[in-house]
Design an enzyme around this catalytic site. Sequence first.
Site, PDB file in Angstrom:
ATOM      1  N   GLY A  11       0.822  -1.206   0.000  1.00  0.00           N
ATOM      2  CA  GLY A  11       0.000   0.000   0.000  1.00  0.00           C
ATOM      3  C   GLY A  11       0.854   1.253   0.000  1.00  0.00           C
ATOM      4  NE  ARG A  25      17.483  15.407  -5.879  1.00  0.00           N
ATOM      5  CZ  ARG A  25      16.878  16.572  -5.990  1.00  0.00           C
ATOM      6  NH1 ARG A  25      16.898  17.439  -4.971  1.00  0.00           N
ATOM      7  NH2 ARG A  25      16.257  16.910  -7.112  1.00  0.00           N
ATOM      8  NE  ARG A  72      -1.592  -4.951  -2.082  1.00  0.00           N
ATOM      9  CZ  ARG A  72      -1.305  -4.490  -0.870  1.00  0.00           C
ATOM     10  NH1 ARG A  72      -0.203  -4.896  -0.262  1.00  0.00           N
ATOM     11  NH2 ARG A  72      -2.099  -3.632  -0.269  1.00  0.00           N
ATOM     12  N   GLY A 102       5.652  -1.955   3.767  1.00  0.00           N
ATOM     13  CA  GLY A 102       5.207  -2.495   5.044  1.00  0.00           C
ATOM     14  C   GLY A 102       5.590  -3.952   5.213  1.00  0.00           C
ATOM     15  CG  ASP A 103       4.294  -8.018   7.709  1.00  0.00           C
ATOM     16  OD1 ASP A 103       5.162  -8.177   8.582  1.00  0.00           O
ATOM     17  OD2 ASP A 103       3.673  -8.959   7.186  1.00  0.00           O
ATOM     18  CB  THR A 125       2.995   0.771   6.223  1.00  0.00           C
ATOM     19  OG1 THR A 125       1.649   0.463   6.577  1.00  0.00           O
ATOM     20  CG2 THR A 125       3.882   0.525   7.434  1.00  0.00           C
ATOM     21  CG  ASP A 127      -1.428  -0.302   8.088  1.00  0.00           C
ATOM     22  OD1 ASP A 127      -2.348   0.524   7.896  1.00  0.00           O
ATOM     23  OD2 ASP A 127      -1.224  -1.279   7.354  1.00  0.00           O
ATOM     24  CG  ASP A 129       1.756  -2.770  10.452  1.00  0.00           C
ATOM     25  OD1 ASP A 129       2.565  -2.108   9.756  1.00  0.00           O
ATOM     26  OD2 ASP A 129       0.968  -3.596   9.967  1.00  0.00           O
ATOM     27  CG  MET A 169      -8.006   2.467   6.176  1.00  0.00           C
ATOM     28  SD  MET A 169      -7.318   3.065   4.610  1.00  0.00           S
ATOM     29  CE  MET A 169      -6.651   1.539   3.945  1.00  0.00           C
ATOM     30  NE  ARG A 171      -1.025  -5.169   7.605  1.00  0.00           N
ATOM     31  CZ  ARG A 171      -0.339  -6.297   7.784  1.00  0.00           C
ATOM     32  NH1 ARG A 171      -0.713  -7.401   7.163  1.00  0.00           N
ATOM     33  NH2 ARG A 171       0.741  -6.312   8.534  1.00  0.00           N
ATOM     34  NE  ARG A 211     -19.486  13.793  30.660  1.00  0.00           N
ATOM     35  CZ  ARG A 211     -19.013  14.661  29.776  1.00  0.00           C
ATOM     36  NH1 ARG A 211     -19.388  15.927  29.853  1.00  0.00           N
ATOM     37  NH2 ARG A 211     -18.189  14.278  28.829  1.00  0.00           N
ATOM     38  NE  ARG A 244     -28.129   8.835  10.665  1.00  0.00           N
ATOM     39  CZ  ARG A 244     -28.652   9.789   9.884  1.00  0.00           C
ATOM     40  NH1 ARG A 244     -27.901  10.347   8.941  1.00  0.00           N
ATOM     41  NH2 ARG A 244     -29.897  10.185  10.059  1.00  0.00           N
TER      42      ARG A 244
END
Length: 320
Positions: A11, A25, A72, A102-103, A125, A127, A129, A169, A171, A211, A244
């Site tokens: 991602g 650079r 992917r 990421g992972d 990432t 996330d 994580d 989001m 994950r 309250r 909502r």
Amino acid sequence: MKRIGVLTSGGDAPGMNAAVRAIVRKGIYHGLEVYGINQGYNGLIHGNIQKLEAGSVGDIIQRGGTILQSARSEEFKTPEGQQKGIEQLKKHGIEALVVIGGDGSYQGAKKLTEQGFNCIGVPGTIDNDIPGTDFTIGFDTALNTVLDAIDKIRDTASSHERTFIIEVMGRNAGDIALWSGLAGGAESIIVPEENFEMKDVVERLQQGTKRGKRHSIIIVAEGVMSGNQFAEELKKAGVTGDTRVSVLGHIQRGGSPTAFDRVLASRLGARAVELLLEGKGGRAVGIQNNQLVDHDILEILGQPHTIDKNMYRLSKELSI
């Protein structure tokens, strides 16, 4: 070492371009040739590789997404796919590879490392994580995007006296939910790392109503359940007010990176090149206590993700 490659995988995350810029650079500054692999590991397998100059990465530090694009690749998960990638690297004379992602991206770098090809992992990432670093590239920007949405949703929640469930989001990690919930004053924050009881959420809503509170914000991390599922569970638990759901979705991945992410990406990208110049491979760079660090990429993967329990506890104390 004369030639290195760089790719972005998985991602996209705001700040990836800043990291690419720093790698290119920094490498050129030290006399290296830098090659960009387009479309991640899929592009690597198919030889979608081009030489990058200093001008190739001009005017990108402020741009979200990734100029190298991402994709992917199921094929690269196989030994045959990995061998195709290595053959392409050798064909172009690339002696080491910097992987930003990421992972899943780190898993690919790990496979290459196990086959003797030098790789450096740079954590990119939203996330947050990845083990071995306090922050990943893109997390801060995504966090501020979510916070801006929370502030806007709170305005309408207050006007209509509603409870809003906001799905974010991350994950299987709860960092976006925890940080944005604490910063946005959410009444409840639901994260994968901590168990929760729906009755506690209901009691918190009821206490607020007693309250005089006329609206509430609940942040739900996607790794727990969807916002719509949570709304159904809340209804089953006896909440009858006007509720909502807002699913923020991929808006969290886009946008111009914050100053923090631009600086972080620049520091981590440059450090990756330094490690290669030092003859080191199979490492993952990160930042801990504002100091650059690096770890064995084979050792850090698989470590469980944790959240800051003190922050989580504080969020509950402040939302009474």
